[in-house]
Design a protein around this motif. Structure first.
Motif, PDB file in Angstrom:
ATOM      1  N   VAL A  70      45.900  40.634  33.547  1.00  0.00           N
ATOM      2  CA  VAL A  70      47.168  41.362  33.469  1.00  0.00           C
ATOM      3  C   VAL A  70      47.408  42.243  34.697  1.00  0.00           C
ATOM      4  CG1 VAL A  70      48.402  43.142  32.159  1.00  0.00           C
ATOM      5  CG2 VAL A  70      47.164  41.341  30.946  1.00  0.00           C
ATOM      6  N   GLY A  71      46.353  42.801  35.284  1.00  0.00           N
ATOM      7  CA  GLY A  71      46.533  43.722  36.425  1.00  0.00           C
ATOM      8  C   GLY A  71      47.275  44.958  35.978  1.00  0.00           C
ATOM      9  N   ASN A  72      48.396  45.259  36.664  1.00  0.00           N
ATOM     10  CA  ASN A  72      49.145  46.476  36.284  1.00  0.00           C
ATOM     11  C   ASN A  72      50.429  46.148  35.528  1.00  0.00           C
ATOM     12  OD1 ASN A  72      50.769  45.446  38.236  1.00  0.00           O
ATOM     13  ND2 ASN A  72      50.684  47.226  39.588  1.00  0.00           N
ATOM     14  N   ARG A  73      50.507  44.930  34.981  1.00  0.00           N
ATOM     15  CA  ARG A  73      51.712  44.572  34.226  1.00  0.00           C
ATOM     16  C   ARG A  73      51.635  45.092  32.789  1.00  0.00           C
ATOM     17  NH1 ARG A  73      51.980  38.238  35.311  1.00  0.00           N
ATOM     18  NH2 ARG A  73      49.737  38.471  35.096  1.00  0.00           N
ATOM     19  N   VAL A  74      52.714  44.893  32.029  1.00  0.00           N
ATOM     20  CA  VAL A  74      52.777  45.356  30.633  1.00  0.00           C
ATOM     21  C   VAL A  74      52.638  44.139  29.721  1.00  0.00           C
ATOM     22  CG1 VAL A  74      54.172  46.531  28.885  1.00  0.00           C
ATOM     23  CG2 VAL A  74      54.300  47.270  31.285  1.00  0.00           C
ATOM     24  N   ALA A 133      41.640  50.873  26.420  1.00  0.00           N
ATOM     25  CA  ALA A 133      40.667  51.478  27.351  1.00  0.00           C
ATOM     26  C   ALA A 133      40.062  50.410  28.247  1.00  0.00           C
ATOM     27  CB  ALA A 133      39.578  52.193  26.557  1.00  0.00           C
ATOM     28  N   ALA A 134      39.698  49.267  27.673  1.00  0.00           N
ATOM     29  CA  ALA A 134      39.067  48.204  28.466  1.00  0.00           C
ATOM     30  C   ALA A 134      40.079  47.570  29.429  1.00  0.00           C
ATOM     31  CB  ALA A 134      38.477  47.147  27.540  1.00  0.00           C
ATOM     32  N   MET A 135      41.323  47.370  28.979  1.00  0.00           N
ATOM     33  CA  MET A 135      42.324  46.783  29.883  1.00  0.00           C
ATOM     34  C   MET A 135      42.652  47.716  31.039  1.00  0.00           C
ATOM     35  SD  MET A 135      45.205  44.643  27.866  1.00  0.00           S
ATOM     36  CE  MET A 135      45.678  45.931  26.727  1.00  0.00           C
ATOM     37  N   ALA A 136      42.596  49.029  30.763  1.00  0.00           N
ATOM     38  CA  ALA A 136      42.849  49.992  31.842  1.00  0.00           C
ATOM     39  C   ALA A 136      41.699  49.992  32.844  1.00  0.00           C
ATOM     40  CB  ALA A 136      43.046  51.388  31.256  1.00  0.00           C
ATOM     41  N   ALA A 137      40.516  49.572  32.392  1.00  0.00           N
ATOM     42  CA  ALA A 137      39.343  49.592  33.272  1.00  0.00           C
ATOM     43  C   ALA A 137      39.267  48.333  34.148  1.00  0.00           C
ATOM     44  CB  ALA A 137      38.069  49.724  32.432  1.00  0.00           C
ATOM     45  N   THR A 138      39.456  47.159  33.548  1.00  0.00           N
ATOM     46  CA  THR A 138      39.348  45.930  34.356  1.00  0.00           C
ATOM     47  C   THR A 138      40.680  45.559  35.008  1.00  0.00           C
ATOM     48  OG1 THR A 138      39.762  44.534  32.421  1.00  0.00           O
ATOM     49  CG2 THR A 138      37.456  44.962  32.988  1.00  0.00           C
ATOM     50  N   GLY A 139      41.781  46.099  34.488  1.00  0.00           N
ATOM     51  CA  GLY A 139      43.074  45.953  35.135  1.00  0.00           C
ATOM     52  C   GLY A 139      43.568  47.359  35.440  1.00  0.00           C
TER      53      GLY A 139
END
Ligand code: F3S
Length: 393
Positions: free
Chosen positions: A210-214, A232-238
């Motif tokens: 996803v990167g920085n997309r929504v 939390a995990a998506m904010a860490a790897t993306g």
């Protein structure tokens, strides 16, 4: 950018040099992102509170500031528990520097509540504008509560605390909160019994896509603790600061959202359940750490129940906010009896105590991502049940 009379007075230096510089920071940020104006925020969370991350340069900068927060403002976790730092193995020089950082923030009117889960202790409501900086807290506030915050850096969050405003851009504007893509699982039924660890593993995998997309998830029914782990995990790897889950998260249920988001026309990414399962491993570990993000009441109760009547044979760390610790002394006592340690104010990533552990098992997809890079340890992901089993067998 449109400024009001009080902004002009601050810029003229009438309210001191620190406020003038802080407003300049917000205006510069606003110009970069084409914000038309500054908007009031109802709360601020300031990162850059651990001596491990900001060092002497950060401390010196903070000590040179002279103003007071004008809205409720609190801190991200620091590098040690304020009470039990020597029990955790923190050396006295680090502790002294950490105390100086806390004193500097206190002098600026920032509350010494050091947690990445401020939403358990502050009233934050749908539609509130915030200036928060810790990535998992930002993802939770935007996605699970429906409040609005960009992911602030430490200086811009502090500027918002001292000015009470933030530039209106990014996730403060409704049209930027609509999803960019859809995420599904190849076998949605597999997620029916998933707990926070599995949702953390999903976030670990999805964040890279996803990167920085929504993203907009379909076919899942996570509760709040699972949403917390996923974000939390998506904010860490993306760099995911906002996500939606169909029929679950608040904005995904409002009419504006439903009419503005043509589901069938969007890019869809299908994630294989086998890729989520592959994040889990069976490696030997020296220690176990849970509480990333800091535990909710339900999560704390689960840990206490699982450890009840058992003794840990490996170091077992549990991280919570100070308020959670004070409000649930009975659960803390249950955990203490097992030989596990409950610490407030800090966490496994921002504390230097983790750096010497070699390998650590966690139930957090975010910690699994951060532990190698920030602490130099080999991570293992497991469910909370597995974490307790590995620590006690
Ligand atoms: Fe919180 Fe530390 Fe994890 S700040 S989200 S416990 S890395």
């Amino acid at each position: 950018m449109e400024l009001d009379r009080s902004d002009d007075e601050i810029l003229s230096g009438e309210y001191g040099e620190t406020r003038r510089v802080m407003l300049e920071i917000l205006i510069a940020l606003g110009k970069i992102y084409d914000a038309e104006r500054l908007i009031p925020v109802s709360s601020v969370q300031v990162s850059g509170a651990s001596y491990k991350t900001i060092g002497d340069a950060g401390l010196e900068w903070l000590e040179g500031l002279d103003a007071r927060a004008v809205v409720p403002a609190f801190l991200n976790p620091i590098g040690m528990p304020r009470e039990q730092w020597s029990e955790m193995g923190i050396d006295a020089t680090f502790a002294e520097k950490q105390e100086e950082i806390l004193n500097a923030y206190q002098r600026l009117g920032i509350r010494l509540t050091c947690t990445c889960t401020p939403y358990y202790h502050q009233i934050v409501q749908y539609g509130d504008h915030l200036a928060w900086s810790e990535s998992s807290a930002v993802a939770y506030a935007n996605s699970v509560i429906g409040a609005r915050t960009n992911r602030e850096g430490g200086p811009s969050a502090l500027a918002s605390a001292l000015i009470g405003k933030t530039p209106e851009y990014g996730l403060h504007i409704m049209k930027n909160r609509l999803p960019d893509l859809i995420i599904t699982l190849d076998d949605p039924a597999a997620a029916k019994d998933w707990g926070p660890a599995e949702y953390g593993a999903l976030g670990y995998v999805a964040g890279k896509e996803v990167g920085n997309r929504v993203p907009f998830f379909r076919g899942l029914r996570p509760n709040r603790d699972r949403l917390k782990a996923l974000g939390a995990a998506m904010a860490a790897t993306g760099a995911v600061a906002l996500f939606h889950v169909e029929d679950i998260t608040p904005e995904a249920r409002v009419p504006f959202f439903k009419t503005s988001f043509p589901v069938d026309e969007k890019e869809t990414i299908e994630i294989a359940v086998s890729d989520v399962n592959a994040v889990f491993s069976e490696i030997e570990v020296n220690a176990v750490a849970v509480g990333c993000p800091h535990l909710s009441e339900d999560e704390l109760r689960t840990v206490a129940d699982l450890l009840s009547g058992k003794k840990v044979k490996k170091p077992f760390f549990v991280f919570v906010s100070e308020e959670m610790m004070n409000d649930h002394r009975d659960l803390i006592t249950m955990i203490d009896r097992s030989g596990a340690h409950v610490y407030a104010d800090t966490c496994m990533v921002v504390s230097p105590a983790t750096d010497t552990l070699g390998s650590v098992m966690t139930n957090s997809g975010k910690a699994f991502s951060y532990l190698p890079a920030m602490c130099g340890v080999v991570p293992r992901l497991g469910t909370i049940e597995d974490c307790v089993r590995v620590a006690t067998e």
